[in-house]
Design a protein around this motif. Structure first.
Motif, PDB file in Angstrom:
ATOM      1  N   ALA A 143      17.880  -3.567  -7.288  1.00 38.60           N
ATOM      2  CA  ALA A 143      16.992  -2.629  -7.985  1.00 38.60           C
ATOM      3  C   ALA A 143      16.260  -1.771  -6.961  1.00 38.60           C
ATOM      4  O   ALA A 143      16.290  -2.041  -5.754  1.00 38.60           O
ATOM      5  N   LEU A 144      15.618  -0.735  -7.485  1.00 37.30           N
ATOM      6  CA  LEU A 144      14.834   0.181  -6.659  1.00 37.30           C
ATOM      7  C   LEU A 144      13.484   0.384  -7.320  1.00 37.30           C
ATOM      8  O   LEU A 144      13.395   0.534  -8.545  1.00 37.30           O
ATOM      9  N   LEU A 145      12.431   0.396  -6.520  1.00 38.00           N
ATOM     10  CA  LEU A 145      11.077   0.652  -7.013  1.00 38.00           C
ATOM     11  C   LEU A 145      10.608   2.005  -6.491  1.00 38.00           C
ATOM     12  O   LEU A 145      10.758   2.311  -5.309  1.00 38.00           O
ATOM     13  N   LEU A 146      10.030   2.826  -7.394  1.00 32.45           N
ATOM     14  CA  LEU A 146       9.525   4.142  -7.032  1.00 32.45           C
ATOM     15  C   LEU A 146       8.040   4.212  -7.354  1.00 32.45           C
ATOM     16  O   LEU A 146       7.620   3.844  -8.465  1.00 32.45           O
ATOM     17  N   TRP A 147       7.247   4.687  -6.418  1.00 35.73           N
ATOM     18  CA  TRP A 147       5.813   4.768  -6.639  1.00 35.73           C
ATOM     19  C   TRP A 147       5.453   6.154  -7.172  1.00 35.73           C
ATOM     20  O   TRP A 147       5.809   7.174  -6.591  1.00 35.73           O
ATOM     21  N   SER A 155       0.857  -1.191   0.000  1.00 34.16           N
ATOM     22  CA  SER A 155       0.000   0.000   0.000  1.00 34.16           C
ATOM     23  C   SER A 155       0.892   1.240   0.000  1.00 34.16           C
ATOM     24  O   SER A 155       1.062   1.906   1.033  1.00 34.16           O
ATOM     25  N   PRO A 156       1.470   1.556  -1.147  1.00 31.00           N
ATOM     26  CA  PRO A 156       2.442   2.655  -1.191  1.00 31.00           C
ATOM     27  C   PRO A 156       1.768   4.019  -1.141  1.00 31.00           C
ATOM     28  O   PRO A 156       0.618   4.188  -1.545  1.00 31.00           O
ATOM     29  N   GLY A 157       2.524   4.999  -0.639  1.00 32.23           N
ATOM     30  CA  GLY A 157       2.083   6.382  -0.643  1.00 32.23           C
ATOM     31  C   GLY A 157       2.877   7.170  -1.659  1.00 32.23           C
ATOM     32  O   GLY A 157       3.701   6.617  -2.388  1.00 32.23           O
ATOM     33  N   PRO A 158       2.656   8.487  -1.744  1.00 30.95           N
ATOM     34  CA  PRO A 158       3.387   9.319  -2.723  1.00 30.95           C
ATOM     35  C   PRO A 158       4.898   9.223  -2.528  1.00 30.95           C
ATOM     36  O   PRO A 158       5.401   9.286  -1.403  1.00 30.95           O
ATOM     37  N   ALA A 159       5.611   9.043  -3.624  1.00 32.05           N
ATOM     38  CA  ALA A 159       7.075   8.966  -3.629  1.00 32.05           C
ATOM     39  C   ALA A 159       7.602   7.850  -2.734  1.00 32.05           C
ATOM     40  O   ALA A 159       8.711   7.931  -2.217  1.00 32.05           O
ATOM     41  N   ASP A 160       6.825   6.801  -2.573  1.00 38.40           N
ATOM     42  CA  ASP A 160       7.267   5.654  -1.767  1.00 38.40           C
ATOM     43  C   ASP A 160       8.393   4.919  -2.500  1.00 38.40           C
ATOM     44  O   ASP A 160       8.349   4.751  -3.716  1.00 38.40           O
ATOM     45  N   LEU A 161       9.393   4.477  -1.751  1.00 38.80           N
ATOM     46  CA  LEU A 161      10.539   3.780  -2.333  1.00 38.80           C
ATOM     47  C   LEU A 161      10.660   2.401  -1.709  1.00 38.80           C
ATOM     48  O   LEU A 161      10.504   2.230  -0.500  1.00 38.80           O
ATOM     49  N   ARG A 162      10.984   1.417  -2.537  1.00 33.23           N
ATOM     50  CA  ARG A 162      11.207   0.056  -2.072  1.00 33.23           C
ATOM     51  C   ARG A 162      12.509  -0.472  -2.665  1.00 33.23           C
ATOM     52  O   ARG A 162      12.747  -0.356  -3.881  1.00 33.23           O
ATOM     53  N   LEU A 163      13.335  -1.050  -1.813  1.00 35.61           N
ATOM     54  CA  LEU A 163      14.627  -1.592  -2.222  1.00 35.61           C
ATOM     55  C   LEU A 163      14.496  -3.089  -2.474  1.00 35.61           C
ATOM     56  O   LEU A 163      13.989  -3.825  -1.622  1.00 35.61           O
TER      57      LEU A 163
END
Length: 534
Positions: free
Chosen positions: A208-212, A95-103
């Motif tokens: 990798a990096l994931l950006l919402w 449940s990502p929010g604005p500009a959420d980042l996941r490694l």
């Protein structure tokens, strides 16, 4: 007498010492395996951590999952992370929010398998059969997606990816704690130059990096991924000395190239070329010249393509910072290399173009790896564009690198310039050249000027004297030098100081003179001007 030495202590590299008659148990076999594992890990740490091969991450926005290709990596503890089958991670539960980042990281995971019956233990309870146990352990890899932060970034979709990459690279630089840095006032003499850098030992390897964003997840590989290139000692000392390790430079370059390629594919249509625009406009013009109505479609598509050509700037593509060097694509039909690159930068840097052999471009790019990154908001940054020679045709790419704009403090001859006001300039000069004593007049120090060593080019500080001289009419100059061998040089400098650009009327000469004055330790030029009347 023996040489002095320390007393060795038991360490983790401990192997089994077999003895005839020894009863081998599981602890002995574990010691054999543990020794081999510790030896392998020590050798793995010696080569550094990072990705060796493979581990490409793919994002499926429809299924909302990522897939990681097979590959080999080594973690900070020296353990191999051998991924032998594609690993997938479901993102639908996030449940990502604005500009959420996941490694996205790869980490070691032990998987026990293989049931074996236990038939009894030595000196154990003979009553009851022991439960079966796993006899094997697979040293596998688990791919995990974890939340991560990089500090304050603007949540705007357009520049989010570039901002995050810039913040990550800067944090990486700061965490290395460079000693050679203008941001650290610690004296170099206060550093312990015998203390080797600490060895980082992370238990996982980022891949990798994931950006919402408002449009869903965006995948970025090279902001966080580092290839296994150099041993820890080299990377540690390079970071301390303010240098950029090769795998960090490689990651910054590839991150930019990947981001630019994605952005350009989305922004510019394939038909946005000069020839396409001209063709559509010619069609419309031909219809009008024959008294027919022009096709609105021809004009509209030509205008759309022209707008795409003119607006494809790096900042419009969401890119706010570049690596110190890299490569830029060129598209056939969209103008010359100079025109296309100028459009890309859009005035956000000072460009200098140079054509050179193609094999010289990669070398020049690598030379710039330790320079600062290029911030596009600073229009004063000088960027060199390297255009490869391509046998009379425009190449499909160019190189770029930040120029090292060093100011060289070259040695110079310092000359004091004095001014005196006299009644008769000609009589003053005659007396000055003949009399061993200084004339009894008022001396005013104008300023100190600098000449190239042994040269008589225009000196630094000439502008101030020249602007003043232009308001005072005619003057004479007398150069004083402590050495007879410098008389021609001193006279030439005095003449140029009086009339640097040949404004003296044709057929006349500037009123300049020179003499030796051995009491001086450096040259002096005296300017004499007449007393103003009225």
């Amino acid at each position: 007498m023996t040489d002095p030495g320390s007393t060795p202590e038991r360490g983790s590299l401990a192997r089994l010492h077999p003895i005839d008659g020894m009863l081998l148990r599981s602890t002995h076999l574990e010691r054999i395996q543990g020794y081999a594992a510790s030896l392998s890990a020590a050798l793995g740490r010696a080569g550094g951590h990072g990705v060796v091969s493979g581990y490409r991450v793919r994002l499926d926005p429809v299924k909302r999952e990522i897939a990681v290709d097979p590959g080999l990596a080594v973690d900070g503890q020296g353990r191999p992370l051998l991924l032998e089958a594609t690993a997938t991670v479901d993102l639908s539960g996030l449940s990502p929010g604005p500009a959420d980042l996941r490694l996205v990281v790869a980490t070691r995971a032990d998987v026990p398998f293989g049931q074996e019956e236990i038939y009894g233990e030595l000196c154990g309870d003979p009553v009851g059969a022991p439960a079966p146990q796993h006899a094997y352990v697979s040293e596998s890899v688990r791919v995990e997606v974890r939340p991560v932060t990089v500090g304050s970034v603007d949540a705007a979709d357009l520049t989010l990816r570039s901002q995050v990459a810039n913040a990550w690279f800067e944090r990486e630089r700061q965490e290395a704690r460079p000693w050679i840095s203008v941001d650290d006032a610690t004296p170099l003499t206060a550093r312990d130059w015998a203390d080797p850098p600490a060895e980082p030992r992370p238990a996982e390897v980022p891949v990798a990096l994931l950006l919402w964003t408002s449009k869903g997840w965006v995948l970025d590989t090279w902001t966080v991924r580092r290839e296994r290139v150099d041993p820890p000692a080299r990377r540690g000392w390079e970071s301390r000395l303010g240098l950029r390790p090769w795998n960090v430079f490689l990651a910054q370059l590839l991150q930019f190239e990947d981001m630019l390629s994605d952005a350009m594919r989305r922004a510019a249509p394939r038909d946005a070329t000069d020839e396409y625009v001209l063709g559509r406009l010619r069609t419309a013009h031909s219809r009008l010249s024959r008294g027919r109505s022009a096709s609105l479609r021809d004009v509209t598509e030509a205008m759309d393509a022209m707008e795409a050509l003119q607006s494809t700037q790096l900042r419009d593509l969401g890119i706010v910072e570049l690596p110190p060097a890299g490569f830029l694509p060129l598209v056939p039909g969209r103008g010359s290399a100079e025109q296309q690159v100028s459009r890309l930068f859009g005035g956000s840097a000072t460009l200098r173009f140079r054509r050179c052999p193609a094999d010289a471009v990669p070398e020049a790019v690598e030379e710039a790896r330790h320079r600062d990154r290029i911030v596009l908001s600073d229009a004063g940054t000088a960027v060199e564009i390297l255009i490869p020679r391509a046998c009379g045709r425009e190449p499909g790419w160019v190189g770029f690198r930040r120029l090292a704009e060093c100011e060289y403090d070259e040695p110079s001859d310092l000359v004091d310039v004095y001014l005196c006001t006299v009644g008769d300039v000609s009589a003053f000069v005659t007396s000055f050249l003949a009399d061993p004593e200084l004339p009894p007049v008022e001396w005013a120090m104008l300023r100190e000027v600098a000449y190239p060593p042994g040269g008589w080019a225009l000196p630094e500080g000439q502008e101030e004297i020249e602007s003043w001289r232009s308001l005072t009419g005619e003057m004479a100059a007398v150069a004083l030098t402590p050495s007879a061998g410098r008389l021609p040089l001193a006279a030439g400098r005095a003449a140029m100081l009086l009339d640097p650009f040949g404004r003296t009327p044709r057929g006349a000469m500037p009123d300049y003179h020179a003499r030796v004055w051995d009491e001086l330790d450096r040259d002096v030029i005296v300017l004499a001007k007449p007393v103003e009347i009225g």
